[in-house]
Design an enzyme around this catalytic site. Sequence first.
Site, mmCIF file in Angstrom:
data_model
loop_
_atom_site.group_PDB
_atom_site.id
_atom_site.type_symbol
_atom_site.label_atom_id
_atom_site.label_comp_id
_atom_site.label_asym_id
_atom_site.label_seq_id
_atom_site.Cartn_x
_atom_site.Cartn_y
_atom_site.Cartn_z
ATOM 1 N N VAL A 163 0.636 12.101 5.267
ATOM 2 C CA VAL A 163 0.520 10.672 4.972
ATOM 3 C C VAL A 163 -0.491 10.076 5.940
ATOM 4 C CG1 VAL A 163 1.735 8.451 4.976
ATOM 5 C CG2 VAL A 163 2.835 10.460 3.986
ATOM 6 N N GLY A 164 -1.521 9.491 5.399
ATOM 7 C CA GLY A 164 -2.576 8.916 6.227
ATOM 8 C C GLY A 164 -2.215 7.533 6.735
ATOM 9 N N SER A 204 -2.389 14.468 8.118
ATOM 10 C CA SER A 204 -3.433 14.048 7.192
ATOM 11 C C SER A 204 -4.802 14.056 7.866
ATOM 12 C CB SER A 204 -3.111 12.629 6.709
ATOM 13 O OG SER A 204 -4.230 12.047 6.081
ATOM 14 N N GLY A 231 8.814 12.229 -5.233
ATOM 15 C CA GLY A 231 10.105 11.761 -5.733
ATOM 16 C C GLY A 231 11.327 12.395 -5.095
ATOM 17 N N TYR A 246 0.827 -1.210 0.000
ATOM 18 C CA TYR A 246 0.000 0.000 0.000
ATOM 19 C C TYR A 246 0.865 1.265 0.000
ATOM 20 C CZ TYR A 246 -3.095 3.647 1.624
ATOM 21 O OH TYR A 246 -3.785 4.833 1.731
ATOM 22 N N ASP A 248 6.208 18.052 -4.142
ATOM 23 C CA ASP A 248 6.592 16.716 -3.661
ATOM 24 C C ASP A 248 6.442 15.711 -4.787
ATOM 25 O OD1 ASP A 248 4.001 15.540 -3.815
ATOM 26 O OD2 ASP A 248 3.577 15.914 -1.694
ATOM 27 N N HIS A 300 0.834 13.113 -6.059
ATOM 28 C CA HIS A 300 0.433 12.219 -4.966
ATOM 29 C C HIS A 300 1.338 10.974 -4.925
ATOM 30 C CE1 HIS A 300 -3.153 11.988 -2.179
ATOM 31 N NE2 HIS A 300 -2.640 10.793 -1.979
ATOM 32 N N ARG A 350 0.243 7.893 -6.981
ATOM 33 C CA ARG A 350 -0.789 7.018 -6.408
ATOM 34 C C ARG A 350 -2.190 7.317 -6.922
ATOM 35 N NH1 ARG A 350 1.020 4.856 -1.619
ATOM 36 N NH2 ARG A 350 -0.935 5.025 -0.474
ATOM 37 N N TYR A 403 -9.099 16.670 3.597
ATOM 38 C CA TYR A 403 -9.880 16.045 2.538
ATOM 39 C C TYR A 403 -11.258 16.631 2.635
ATOM 40 C CZ TYR A 403 -6.521 12.658 0.856
ATOM 41 O OH TYR A 403 -5.436 12.076 0.276
ATOM 42 N N ARG A 458 7.349 9.151 1.244
ATOM 43 C CA ARG A 458 7.679 7.755 1.575
ATOM 44 C C ARG A 458 8.947 7.588 2.420
ATOM 45 N NH1 ARG A 458 5.424 7.310 -3.664
ATOM 46 N NH2 ARG A 458 3.695 5.833 -3.864
ATOM 47 N N SER A 464 2.263 18.359 -7.113
ATOM 48 C CA SER A 464 2.331 16.974 -6.631
ATOM 49 C C SER A 464 1.525 16.073 -7.541
ATOM 50 C CB SER A 464 1.730 16.914 -5.210
ATOM 51 O OG SER A 464 1.559 15.578 -4.778
ATOM 52 N N LYS A 519 -2.973 21.264 -2.767
ATOM 53 C CA LYS A 519 -1.987 20.205 -3.025
ATOM 54 C C LYS A 519 -2.471 19.313 -4.162
ATOM 55 C CE LYS A 519 0.301 16.264 -0.756
ATOM 56 N NZ LYS A 519 -0.434 15.046 -1.110
ATOM 57 N N THR A 525 -6.145 18.930 -0.332
ATOM 58 C CA THR A 525 -5.689 18.023 -1.397
ATOM 59 C C THR A 525 -6.773 17.934 -2.461
ATOM 60 O OG1 THR A 525 -4.316 16.820 0.157
ATOM 61 C CG2 THR A 525 -4.880 15.672 -1.882
HETATM 62 C C1 FMN Z 1 1.024 5.712 2.353
HETATM 63 C C2 FMN Z 1 0.714 7.070 1.827
HETATM 64 C C3 FMN Z 1 -0.422 7.746 2.291
HETATM 65 C C4 FMN Z 1 -0.704 9.033 1.838
HETATM 66 N N1 FMN Z 1 -1.762 9.702 2.384
HETATM 67 C C5 FMN Z 1 -1.999 10.980 1.991
HETATM 68 C C6 FMN Z 1 -3.025 11.724 2.613
HETATM 69 O O1 FMN Z 1 -3.695 11.264 3.522
HETATM 70 N N2 FMN Z 1 -3.238 12.985 2.167
HETATM 71 C C7 FMN Z 1 -2.499 13.551 1.146
HETATM 72 O O2 FMN Z 1 -2.747 14.693 0.760
HETATM 73 N N3 FMN Z 1 -1.505 12.858 0.574
HETATM 74 C C8 FMN Z 1 -1.240 11.598 0.971
HETATM 75 N N4 FMN Z 1 -0.183 10.920 0.409
HETATM 76 C C9 FMN Z 1 0.653 11.583 -0.617
HETATM 77 C C10 FMN Z 1 1.823 12.360 0.020
HETATM 78 O O3 FMN Z 1 1.385 13.497 0.702
HETATM 79 C C11 FMN Z 1 2.832 12.819 -1.050
HETATM 80 O O4 FMN Z 1 2.160 13.585 -2.026
HETATM 81 C C12 FMN Z 1 3.562 11.663 -1.729
HETATM 82 O O5 FMN Z 1 3.888 10.666 -0.787
HETATM 83 C C13 FMN Z 1 4.822 12.174 -2.423
HETATM 84 O O6 FMN Z 1 5.484 11.154 -3.098
HETATM 85 P P1 FMN Z 1 6.808 10.430 -2.497
HETATM 86 O O7 FMN Z 1 6.422 9.922 -1.168
HETATM 87 O O8 FMN Z 1 7.076 9.310 -3.447
HETATM 88 O O9 FMN Z 1 7.892 11.451 -2.471
HETATM 89 C C14 FMN Z 1 0.124 9.635 0.861
HETATM 90 C C15 FMN Z 1 1.260 8.959 0.400
HETATM 91 C C16 FMN Z 1 1.567 7.692 0.875
HETATM 92 C C17 FMN Z 1 2.815 7.013 0.375
HETATM 93 O O1 173 Z 2 -3.390 6.498 0.094
HETATM 94 C C1 173 Z 2 -3.388 7.679 -0.223
HETATM 95 O O2 173 Z 2 -2.514 8.139 -0.982
HETATM 96 C C2 173 Z 2 -4.407 8.571 0.259
HETATM 97 O O3 173 Z 2 -4.177 9.732 0.126
HETATM 98 C C3 173 Z 2 -5.697 8.135 0.848
HETATM 99 C C4 173 Z 2 -6.657 9.065 1.139
HETATM 100 C C5 173 Z 2 -7.855 8.696 1.685
HETATM 101 C C6 173 Z 2 -8.155 7.405 1.938
HETATM 102 C C7 173 Z 2 -7.227 6.459 1.659
HETATM 103 C C8 173 Z 2 -5.985 6.829 1.120
#
Ligand code: FMN
Ligand code: 173
Length: 380
Positions: free
Chosen positions: A96-97, A124, A310, A42, A308, A277, A280, A148, A332, A275, A253, A174
């Site tokens: 990061v959630g 988050s 990378g 995940y 963000d 994300h 993802r 969110y 990450r 970004s 974002k 976001t």
């Molecule tokens: C496990 C995971 C959960 C994330 N959850 C959120 C989140 O809750 N809200 C959000 O805006 N971005 C979320 N992101 C995105 C990050 O804020 C960020 O944009 C992204 O990790 C950047 O890429 P990098 O980690 O490869 O550098 C999540 C990313 C990961 C890896």
């Molecule tokens: O996983 C994610 O990247 C993420 O941003 C997210 C947001 C809400 C619910 C689950 C995942």
Amino acid sequence: MDTTKSNDVFLQNISSDEYFPVPFEELEEAAKQKIDASAFGYIQSGAGGEETLRKNNTSFSKYSIVPTFLKDVSKLDTSITLFGRTYPYPLLLAPVGMLKLADEAADIAVAKAAAAHQIPFIQSTVSSYSIEEITAATGDSPKWFQLYWSNHRETAFNMVKRAEKAGYEAIVLTIDTFSLGWRETDLKNRFSPLMQGFGKANYETDDVFLASLPNQQPESVIQGIKDNINHPSLNWDDIRELKKRTTLPVLLKGILHPEDALQATRHGVDGIIISNHGGRQLDGVISSIDALPEIAAIIDGKIPVLLDSGIRRGSDVVKAIALGADAVLLGRPFVYSLAVGGETGVRNYLANFKQDVQASTTLSGAATMQDLRDLTITRT
Ligand SMILES: Cc1cc2nc3c(=O)[nH]c(=O)nc-3n(C[C@H](O)[C@H](O)[C@H](O)COP(=O)(O)O)c2cc1C
Ligand SMILES: O=C(O)C(=O)c1ccccc1
């Protein structure tokens, strides 16, 4: 030879016989060994065929730093000022959630580690601890809140109010996750941490949200969260309303198109975060670093431009700032550090990373972030 003694870049606060991985690739591998395979999948994976995830890592290589020398860079100052507050490094932690997937102490551990370095922590909406719990653990260290949007929008506004009350200093909305990306790894693993309740801390403590539910059974709470996060109707009128409902700076974002960046300035938005994300959401989209130059040109210093997706090494930070970013967010890498070493792991990771940033800045021929803006970058 014990290199940890001759160079303080490495492993502060970790005894020299305990190895903490410095190269990102090793850190990722160590995290993989430490946590559940589906949870790792995940965190690590991207959407679709992971074209964008790969691009995030390879795009930086297209840009080359052309350093200059003989300029006396001994008085290094990596500080930046955002919304009236000065931070020692051009770094923030991305929201990061569901961080309990990596470690039980989750957001609390990460927020404390960030506080130790005066690096802003962006919490988050789907965090594993609530706004109030994190505040109780970290006091007045710099914290921003990532929002969110909710279909029940009074829930969104109430969370903003809670963040204001707790002393958070900015709201990050976001905009790229009004529904979830097509994540093949999670589909294969039948893995949905949201449905398992990993991200419910802010919701189950929110009176306005709870009052919007038919009842307060756990299943109803989870279903309510899911319904809330799905909000494809999100549009610029909502941004206008959010701006009216908070006194805090609002950042968007997930900006990738220069036209959206321009719209953001027209709607009174206070900052943007370029970004994708972390690859993802929609696979196949442009990398942040490729989107940056045109967006930075159109914003032309009117509002802060963050980035963000990378960022792995100090040289990535140098390139992003030289191409027009004011600061960058780490994602990450800190999640893997949390999985490998808890709060200490994140603290040490950040200690190393900031020194990589320092070394990369001075070796470029820059002593300040303003100098980095004037750096020559070639594209191949
Ligand atoms: C496990 C995971 C959960 C994330 N959850 C959120 C989140 O809750 N809200 C959000 O805006 N971005 C979320 N992101 C995105 C990050 O804020 C960020 O944009 C992204 O990790 C950047 O890429 P990098 O980690 O490869 O550098 C999540 C990313 C990961 C890896
Ligand atoms: O996983 C994610 O990247 C993420 O941003 C997210 C947001 C809400 C619910 C689950 C995942």
